[in-house]
Motif scaffolding. Structure first.
Motif: not given
Length: 117
Positions: A80-95
């Motif tokens: 779950k921690d890995i999935r959250l980090d991946i989604s955070d990275q994707q959000k940062k990329k979009v922003s």
């Protein structure tokens, strides 16, 4: 007398539980490779664990089941921690992309479209 494969299975399970307590992101790739290696070892030991079991092995097995539950919970939390980090990275990329090109979604024909529903 408890079989060596059961003892080894317990040792590997305890190592997995200990490794899953580390949360450093810099070491994550190394930790994941260690987890994969230990899970493969456990699979090898599990194949050699066959019935019939002695009474001593049955009580030892009950302790192993409690360790297994702990391990499953820790693995789920780690994933779950890995999935959250991946989604955070994707959000940062979009922003970051939106910051670099703020007019990418502006309509150029002069009309205004209200996107609210």
């Amino acid at each position: 007398m408890i079989r060596e494969s059961l003892k080894d299975w317990r040792i590997v399970t305890e190592q997995l539980i200990h490794i899953l307590d580390e949360r450093e992101e810099e070491k994550r790739d190394a930790i994941i490779s260690q987890i994969e290696e230990l899970l493969n070892k456990r699979d090898e030991f599990q194949q050699s664990i066959q019935q019939p079991f002695t009474d001593e092995e049955k009580t030892f097995g009950q302790a192993l089941l409690s360790l297994e539950k702990i391990l499953q919970v820790k693995l789920k939390v780690y994933m779950k921690d890995i999935r959250l980090d991946i989604s955070d990275q994707q959000k940062k990329k979009v922003s970051v992309h939106a910051y670099m090109d703020p007019y990418a979604k502006v309509f150029r024909d002069g009309t205004f479209y209200d996107k609210k529903k």
